[in-house]
Scaffold this active site. Sequence first.
Site, short mmCIF file in Angstrom:
data_model
loop_
_atom_site.label_atom_id
_atom_site.label_comp_id
_atom_site.label_asym_id
_atom_site.label_seq_id
_atom_site.Cartn_x
_atom_site.Cartn_y
_atom_site.Cartn_z
N GLU A 157 -6.48 -11.86 66.91
CA GLU A 157 -5.43 -12.48 67.72
C GLU A 157 -4.09 -11.75 67.57
O GLU A 157 -3.35 -11.56 68.53
CB GLU A 157 -5.28 -13.94 67.26
N ASP A 192 5.56 -20.09 71.36
CA ASP A 192 5.63 -21.17 70.38
C ASP A 192 6.86 -21.20 69.48
O ASP A 192 7.82 -21.87 69.78
CB ASP A 192 4.36 -21.16 69.51
#
Length: 846
Positions: free
Chosen positions: A815, A583
């Site tokens: 995460e 990203d």
Amino acid sequence: MTGGSSRRSARSRIKSFTHADDDRPLRTAKPHPKHRSSLIRIPNVDLKVLLGFGIVSFFLVLFMIHHLINPAERAQRPRVVTPFPAPKIMDLPQFQGEHKESLYWGTYRPNVYLGIRARTPHSLVAGLMWIGVKDGRYSMRHVCQDADDLKKYGWTRHNGRDYGHQKLVDQDMTLMTSFFKSKEDGSGYGGDWTVRIDVQNDNSELSEDLQQTAHLFFYLADEDGNALSLSRDLLDVRDNSLLAFGSRKDIGSWHLHLVSMDDLEVHYSGFKTPHIHNLSDLVQQNLGAQVREFGRLQLSDTSDDSSNIFVFQISGRIPFRTDIAFVSGTDLGGNQRIKDRLNSLTGTLLTTRLGEKEREFDDKFKNSFNLTDELDIESISTGKAAIANLLGGIGYFYGQSKISLPKTSDFKSGERYISYWPAELYTAVPSRPFFPRGFLWDEGFHQLLIWRWDIHICLDIVGHWLDLMNVEGWIPREQILGAEALSKVPEEFVIQHPTNGNPPTLFLVLRDLVSGMKKNKFTATERDQISSFFERAFVRLEAWFQWFNTTQSGTAPSSYFWHGRDNTTTRELNPKTLSSGFDDYPRASHPGNEERHLDLRCWMLLAADCMYSISKLLKKEKELGKEYGSTAKLLSDFDILNQMHFDDAHGAYFDFGNHTEKVRLSWREVGGTNHYASRELVREVLERPKLRLVPHIGYVSLFPFMWRILPPDSLILGKQLNLISNRSMLWTDYGLRSLSKTSSMYMKRNTEHDPPYWRGPIWMNMNYLILSSLHHYSRENGPYKDEATKVYNDLRSNLISNIVRNYHQTGYFWEQYDQKKGKGKGARVFTGWTSLVLLIMAEAYS
Ligand SMILES: *[C@@H]1O[C@H](CO)[C@@H](O)[C@H](O)[C@H]1NC(C)=O
Ligand SMILES: *[C@@H]1O[C@H](CO)[C@@H](O)[C@H](O)[C@H]1NC(C)=O
Ligand SMILES: *[C@@H]1O[C@H](CO)[C@@H](O)[C@H](O)[C@H]1NC(C)=O
Ligand SMILES: *[C@@H]1O[C@H](CO)[C@@H](O)[C@H](O)[C@H]1NC(C)=O
Ligand SMILES: *[C@@H]1O[C@H](CO)[C@@H](O)[C@H](O)[C@H]1NC(C)=O
Ligand SMILES: *[C@@H]1O[C@H](CO)[C@@H](O)[C@H](O)[C@H]1NC(C)=O
């Protein structure tokens, strides 16, 4: 060009729903016309004449009708939604028969706290809800979500097949759910299954009369819309009661029973609706009406005509236990046999069988991962939870992806997306509450664990993914299939962009399988199955490779870059590269065709090298493998790599592109007729960009190291070890940062609404690959062997202790982990690639 949806945007969308989004994905207009089915319509052909020609010519005629009459129609189906024209991998015999039946029922609805369905497009589905009480407020628990604020939940044991045990802690109440499946003589297709629910109160000091009542809601719903039947003596529960029964084409007749020794009260409600995804709303409405009218918290004991959903409310004083057994094929056996089966699925017999399954899991865990005594009990229980949650999170989905259409398409304007063909996907998921669906980028990492546990499940999952390939060799990277999956993703993020790739991580597991074959790690049957898998998968893998090799290539020879970066945005500090999976990891400040992305180059090396090994395995290297061999050789050429990507001053590998370091975000007033002028963050460029190496040290810089391109005696290897172990750059006591502290983008926001993501925090997938290479270099003779060994040991123990500590403190896997204190961040219950910690404990590397 928009980047499209990614795990990140999936996350940020939840917060910044109302903000204009930076990537501005294509909005959907009206639905596209249903594209032509491939059904063959037979014109007025005289059947007698046809029979005269015989069967062969009949098919010949069909063939001609299909190919000569239909081309015009067929041409209307854009290539992007045309399946890859080769036999499906899932049609291989190894995925039929017993294999298929053995995986029929399972906990394949990872988005709910407990959900069961079969691997068939329209299944009978079951699930659990309960009323949670927090600060005197009641709410319904059903779909996994953070807002429920459970202290802990997840599978502590699960074998991916017929057994799982989960613990859920909701304030003072603890639920333990066990799933057990068995195929007996007389069972219908797929066998019988049962769910045991134990409800306990952690606050044992409460006196008897203060003990709370718990309300569980167990439901059964038929996605096909078939009516279910309600048992007549339902409201008079005894220790063994039939709740409901019915019949389906796939499994025959079935019964659902409730068995409990405790004093329980049962109420029910039946619904007829195709919308199973928002069942909690229906149940809440029903309960709400009962509370308002009669002041009682119980379902209405009524049902719609031909209800296809029944919800059973089971209420009792805590603690209590109930077994809910699903017995299939009840039309096949005698009453006594059904009674026996029911007995063995409930009560003390079930207790015994669950105990056996628990021991079986522990033994298999020991044999598959071979953890040494060096690890403490806490680490081992974390390792068990890692594999259990990964397996327990496996889901089955059915539906159609939405694919964006290029502007130049023949399609009428306004139709901005088209549906992919209806498809099934059996896959692990990154996170049950946040990302309960398939992600291509994550899946290769998941399979590194799964193949070591159950090779058949692994091949089945990889096969499903490869069957999603279109004729161009492209696979949509985020799979949002079916209403249940869709209900978690706002419409504007659903669309997939056929020009965007995603790291082909499945090659990581294919490489492991090839090397396992060479090292004789598999049984004879497994070897056969892996070989025939490769035989059939080969054309698809080739197409996949070619898709990357042609659409993602760069201008310089043997260079690649992630296409699809936005070259016009002025809102991002550094335009995102969503397709890379990283990203916001900083790349060239000015996207353009001159870019060379180091990570993609290495993914291509992995793919080419793996294709070459597979072709050798299939003894096809002469005809098919040569090109891959030479591509792999070129991409692993140390000198070429250095010329294209090495920066002497930093001793590091970098991307190349049109770049300047002098960019910043500043507030700018934007005109408006309001009294309050609004303002937005806009990027300022203070220097003309030029073509150069892009000086950010981080995960991407380490790709050549991860791919072991560096010779063990190279000075550059020493420099990589320095970057890794330097605390001012990548090293922390909790794992390696994604971006060096020295980078100008370290922990910088990309827009007003995008906090840093891959700009500092610690991620497990990359730490695993780096650790794996450290392990490799610690065993290669050379001047850096000792240094590599030391760094390996330190990094390994940091990673393990931080994840174990977080798991035991917070109840969850995360995460990412904060690089300052090691604290879990981002999505929790992230039991996807964070579970790689188990392979790190096991020192199991590729
Ligand atoms: C469930 O969803 C459907 C369609 O998404 C909607 O029409 C219906 O009103 C919803 N039902 C409830 C109870 O929210
Ligand atoms: C398990 O580990 C031990 C000690 O490290 C080793 O000797 C043994 O070969 C390993 N077994 C397997 C199946 O990997
Ligand atoms: C942006 O990229 C597109 C596609 O490659 C290209 O046509 C266009 O000229 C580029 N725009 C700028 C401002 O560089
Ligand atoms: C990949 O593309 C390059 C450049 O077009 C070509 O030379 C090479 O042969 C291709 N590799 C394979 C395996 O097709
Ligand atoms: C680099 O970016 C600048 C600003 O967009 C542009 O004017 C220039 O042509 C680009 N240079 C190259 C080689 O792409
Ligand atoms: C670590 O990195 C910093 C920043 O680049 C540098 O100043 C320092 O000399 C490095 N330390 C070592 C031991 O190489």
